[in-house]
Write an enzyme that holds these catalytic residues in place. Structure first.
Site, short mmCIF file in Angstrom:
data_model
loop_
_atom_site.label_atom_id
_atom_site.label_comp_id
_atom_site.label_asym_id
_atom_site.label_seq_id
_atom_site.Cartn_x
_atom_site.Cartn_y
_atom_site.Cartn_z
N GLY A 43 0.78 -1.24 0.00
CA GLY A 43 0.00 0.00 0.00
C GLY A 43 0.80 1.28 0.00
O GLY A 43 0.36 2.31 -0.50
N GLU A 98 3.94 4.65 5.70
CA GLU A 98 2.73 3.83 5.56
C GLU A 98 1.64 4.60 4.82
O GLU A 98 1.62 5.83 4.82
CB GLU A 98 2.20 3.44 6.94
CG GLU A 98 2.62 2.05 7.39
CD GLU A 98 1.89 0.94 6.65
OE1 GLU A 98 1.37 1.14 5.55
OE2 GLU A 98 1.83 -0.18 7.22
N ASP A 102 -4.85 1.66 10.60
CA ASP A 102 -6.25 1.36 10.87
C ASP A 102 -6.40 1.01 12.35
O ASP A 102 -6.72 1.86 13.17
CB ASP A 102 -6.68 0.23 9.94
CG ASP A 102 -8.17 -0.06 9.98
OD1 ASP A 102 -8.83 0.40 10.93
OD2 ASP A 102 -8.67 -0.76 9.09
N LYS A 130 -6.88 6.26 11.00
CA LYS A 130 -8.27 6.12 11.46
C LYS A 130 -8.33 6.30 12.97
O LYS A 130 -7.33 6.12 13.66
CB LYS A 130 -8.79 4.74 11.06
CG LYS A 130 -9.12 4.63 9.57
CD LYS A 130 -9.87 3.34 9.31
CE LYS A 130 -10.24 3.20 7.86
NZ LYS A 130 -10.97 1.94 7.62
N VAL A 152 -11.73 2.62 2.75
CA VAL A 152 -11.31 3.53 1.69
C VAL A 152 -10.36 2.84 0.71
O VAL A 152 -9.65 1.89 1.07
CB VAL A 152 -10.62 4.79 2.26
CG1 VAL A 152 -11.62 5.66 2.99
CG2 VAL A 152 -9.44 4.44 3.15
N ASP A 158 -6.27 -0.81 -1.62
CA ASP A 158 -6.99 -1.66 -2.57
C ASP A 158 -8.30 -2.21 -2.02
O ASP A 158 -8.53 -2.26 -0.82
CB ASP A 158 -6.11 -2.84 -2.97
CG ASP A 158 -6.00 -3.88 -1.85
OD1 ASP A 158 -5.59 -3.51 -0.73
OD2 ASP A 158 -6.36 -5.06 -2.09
C1 PRP Z 1 -2.67 -2.16 5.28
C2 PRP Z 1 -1.78 -0.94 5.50
C3 PRP Z 1 -1.10 -1.24 6.78
C4 PRP Z 1 -2.11 -2.07 7.53
C5 PRP Z 1 -2.78 -1.20 8.55
O1 PRP Z 1 -1.94 -3.16 4.65
O2 PRP Z 1 -0.87 -0.76 4.44
O3 PRP Z 1 0.10 -1.95 6.61
O4 PRP Z 1 -3.07 -2.54 6.59
O5 PRP Z 1 -3.73 -1.93 9.29
P1 PRP Z 1 -3.71 -2.00 10.89
O6 PRP Z 1 -3.39 -0.62 11.39
O7 PRP Z 1 -5.13 -2.40 11.22
O8 PRP Z 1 -2.72 -3.01 11.32
P2 PRP Z 1 -2.60 -4.49 4.07
O9 PRP Z 1 -2.46 -5.57 5.08
O10 PRP Z 1 -3.98 -4.18 3.57
O11 PRP Z 1 -1.63 -4.86 2.85
P3 PRP Z 1 -1.29 -4.03 1.54
O12 PRP Z 1 -0.49 -2.83 1.96
O13 PRP Z 1 -0.49 -4.97 0.71
O14 PRP Z 1 -2.60 -3.63 0.87
#
Ligand code: PRP
Length: 178
Positions: A43, A98, A102, A130, A152, A158
């Site tokens: 991401g 990052e 979330d 968030k 989002v 994604d």
């Molecule tokens: C997303 C984002 C963070 C994580 C945050 O990655 O890039 O690394 O989730 O979530 P959290 O605060 O609840 O731990 P994701 O696992 O969706 O992988 P990606 O970046 O490959 O889409």
């Protein structure tokens, strides 16, 4: 792609302006120090590319890929490393980049993992945060935008691997899920 959004939360222009502001802060805070940017795949690719180019100073870039154990859409807090850093971060100033915090569980694990490797400092820059994440004991040095607790997509984020290449950030229309 934009037709699949119900609402644009952050526009391309807002992202560009905000990353410029964060870059100025980072330049000030790290004056005279080497800086290693660590992007968290996948991401953070867009944020990393634009933040790094906003910085008018030398930086190095490295990448990690991590994954929460288990399935589902919420983080479990148990993380495994899919791709580790290529660099030795002993004595380095590390800034984790990052796209979104979330629950904060991923970052919380990552910061403690990186801190155990003997860096000089570990800080975090996230484009989005968030509300839930603010309860985590993770010190986030640089936050682009505080957003509501909604799903989002765009600018790296994604839905089923799509929409990462959208230039803005928005919420998906229900018809996309069905
Ligand atoms: C997303 C984002 C963070 C994580 C945050 O990655 O890039 O690394 O989730 O979530 P959290 O605060 O609840 O731990 P994701 O696992 O969706 O992988 P990606 O970046 O490959 O889409």
């Amino acid at each position: 792609m934009e037709g699949d959004l119900t609402r644009v939360l952050v526009t391309e222009d807002q992202i560009r302006v905000r990353l410029g502001e964060l870059a100025r802060e980072i330049e000030r805070d790290y004056t005279g120090r080497d800086l290693l940017l660590v992007g968290v795949l996948r991401g953070a690719v867009m944020v990393m590319a634009d933040l790094a180019r906003s910085l008018e100073r030398h930086v190095e870039m490295d990448w990690m890929a991590v994954s929460s154990y288990g399935s589902g859409t919420t983080s479990s807090g148990v993380v495994r490393i899919l791709k580790d850093l290529d660099s030795d971060i002993t004595g380095r100033d590390v800034l984790v980049v990052e796209d979104i915090i979330d629950t904060g569980l991923t970052l919380s694990w990552l910061v403690s993992n990186l801190s155990s490797r003997g860096p000089s400092s570990v800080s975090i820059c996230t484009l989005l945060r968030k509300p839930e994440a603010q309860r985590m004991a993770v010190d986030v040095g640089y936050v682009g935008f505080e957003i509501p607790d909604e799903f989002v997509v765009g600018y790296g984020l994604d839905y089923a691997e799509r929409y990462r290449n959208l230039r803005c950030i928005g919420t998906l229309a229900p018809h996309v899920y069905t």
